[in-house]
Write an enzyme that holds these catalytic residues in place. Structure first.
Site, PDB file in Angstrom:
ATOM      1  CE1 TYR A 135      37.242 -19.131 -73.007  1.00 33.61           C
ATOM      2  CE2 TYR A 135      35.405 -20.221 -71.929  1.00 33.61           C
ATOM      3  CZ  TYR A 135      36.242 -19.138 -72.056  1.00 33.61           C
ATOM      4  OH  TYR A 135      36.071 -18.038 -71.242  1.00 33.61           O
ATOM      5  NE  ARG A 140      35.895 -17.396 -66.206  1.00 33.09           N
ATOM      6  CZ  ARG A 140      35.138 -17.012 -65.189  1.00 33.09           C
ATOM      7  NH1 ARG A 140      34.910 -17.856 -64.192  1.00 33.09           N
ATOM      8  NH2 ARG A 140      34.623 -15.804 -65.145  1.00 33.09           N
ATOM      9  CB  ILE A 206      33.412 -15.466 -77.928  1.00 27.81           C
ATOM     10  CG1 ILE A 206      33.256 -16.301 -79.204  1.00 27.81           C
ATOM     11  CG2 ILE A 206      32.285 -15.771 -76.931  1.00 27.81           C
ATOM     12  CD1 ILE A 206      33.362 -17.797 -78.990  1.00 27.81           C
TER      13      ILE A 206
END
Length: 291
Positions: A135, A140, A206
Site C-alpha cells: 500500500y 499519509r 480499492i
C-alpha cells in the site's frame, strides 16, 4: 473474475452513539456490498479508523465481517505499521483464518529510504502466510514507494502479488504498470483516477466511494476492464462529484455522512476525527437526492 481484480471496498467501522462498534450496521454494510457487485472487501484499513480500535475491537470487526460475508467474497486484511518487527510478529501470531490476502502499508512517520522500504517488505514477505498487497499512500506515510522499488519487491518475492497505488499520480502509475511483472496487480487507491489507471492496464481499485455507490462504481470498473470506454466514462462523470465531496474534509468523515444519508450507519467517528460539517453534509445529501 480473478481474485483482487475489479472493485474492492475499504470498509468503514460503524459506531453506535456510545462509540462502540455497531456490528449490526457492519453486517448490513457487508451484505449490501455483496448484493451490489463489489468483488472483494478490505478489512481494518485506514478507512476503518483502525488506529482508534483496540485489539478486542479489531477481532470483533474481523469476526463480524467473516460471518456476514459467508465466504462469498475474497477478504483482505490490513496488517501494517512503522515497526517492522511488530508487523512481522503480528503476521506470525494473528489468526488469519477467513482472509485471503494482506494489505500492508508502507512505514509511516519514520520516512525510510527506498532501501529501508525494500528491507521492510522483505521481512514482511518472508513472515506472511498469505499473499501481500503493498500500500503506497504518500499523503499519509510522508514517503513514496518509487516504481523501481515496487518492481524490485515484485520480482524478488512471489507472494507479493500487487500494490494499492495511492500516490494520486497517473504518470507514476503508468510507469509502474509498464515495469512490473505481467501478473502483478497495480490497483488504484485513488477513486478519482481509478478509470484512467484501469484503462492504462491497472486491475481496478480499492475504493472508498464504492462503499456508498457500490453498483454504479463497480459497473464503471468492470466496463473499464473490458475497455468499454464510453460506458465507463459516462458512469465516471456521474459519480465524480461525490468523490470530491467525500474527501473534502477527510476520510472517513465524508463516506460516513453519505452512508448515514442512506440510512445504513450512524454518523459517528472517533477522535481525533470528527463528523463532516453541516455545510458539507448538506452538499452530500443534495448529491444523493439527485443521484
Amino acid at each position: 473474475m480473478e481474485s483482487f481484480v475489479g472493485t474492492g471496498v475499504a470498509l468503514i467501522t460503524p459506531f453506535n452513539d456510545d462509540l462502540s462498534v455497531d456490528t449490526a450496521a457492519l453486517t448490513g454494510l457487508v451484505k449490501d456490498q455483496i448484493e451490489n457487485g463489489i468483488e472483494y472487501l478490505v478489512v481494518l484499513g485506514t478507512t476503518a479508523e483502525n488506529a482508534t480500535l483496540s485489539h478486542e475491537e479489531k477481532e470483533l470487526v474481523k469476526e463480524t465481517v467473516i460471518k456476514a460475508n459467508e465466504a462469498k467474497l475474497p477478504l483482505m486484511l490490513g496488517v501494517g505499521g512503522n515497526n517492522t518487527a511488530g508487523v512481522v510478529e503480528e503476521l506470525k501470531t494473528s489468526n488469519l483464518d477467513g482472509f485471503d490476502a494482506i494489505l500492508s502499508v508502507s512505514p509511516y512517520y519514520n520516512k525510510p529510504t527506498q532501501e529501508g522500504i525494500y528491507r521492510h517488505f522483505k521481512a514482511v514477505a518472508e513472515a506472511s502466510p498469505l499473499p501481500i498487497i503493498l500500500y503506497n499512500v504518500p499523503g499519509r506515510t510522508a514517503s513514496n514507494i518509487l516504481p523501481e522499488t515496487i518492481n524490485r519487491i515484485a520480482r524478488n518475492f512471489k507472494n507479493v502479488i500487487g500494490v494499492k497505488e495511492a500516490a494520486g499520480d497517473i504518470v507514476q502509475a503508468m510507469k509502474l504498470i509498464s515495469m512490473v511483472p505481467e501478473d502483478f496487480k497495480v490497483i488504484s487507491g485513488d477513486d478519482m483516477i481509478t478509470l484512467p489507471m484501469t484503462l492504462a492496464g491497472g486491475k481496478g481499485v480499492i475504493s472508498v466511494i464504492g462503499q456508498g455507490l457500490p453498483r454504479e462504481f463497480s459497473d464503471m470498473v468492470r466496463a473499464g476492464l473490458k475497455s468499454n470506454v464510453a460506458e465507463a466514462y459516462k458512469l465516471h462523470y456521474k459519480i465524480a462529484p461525490s468523490i470530491d465531496l467525500i474527501f473534502a474534509e477527510g476520510n472517513p468523515a465524508g463516506i460516513k455522512a453519505l452512508l448515514a444519508k442512506k440510512g445504513m450507519v450512524k454518523n459517528n467517528l472517533r477522535l481525533p476525527l470528527v463528523e463532516a460539517s453541516e455545510a458539507l453534509t448538506a452538499r452530500i445529501n443534495d448529491f444523493m437526492d439527485r443521484f
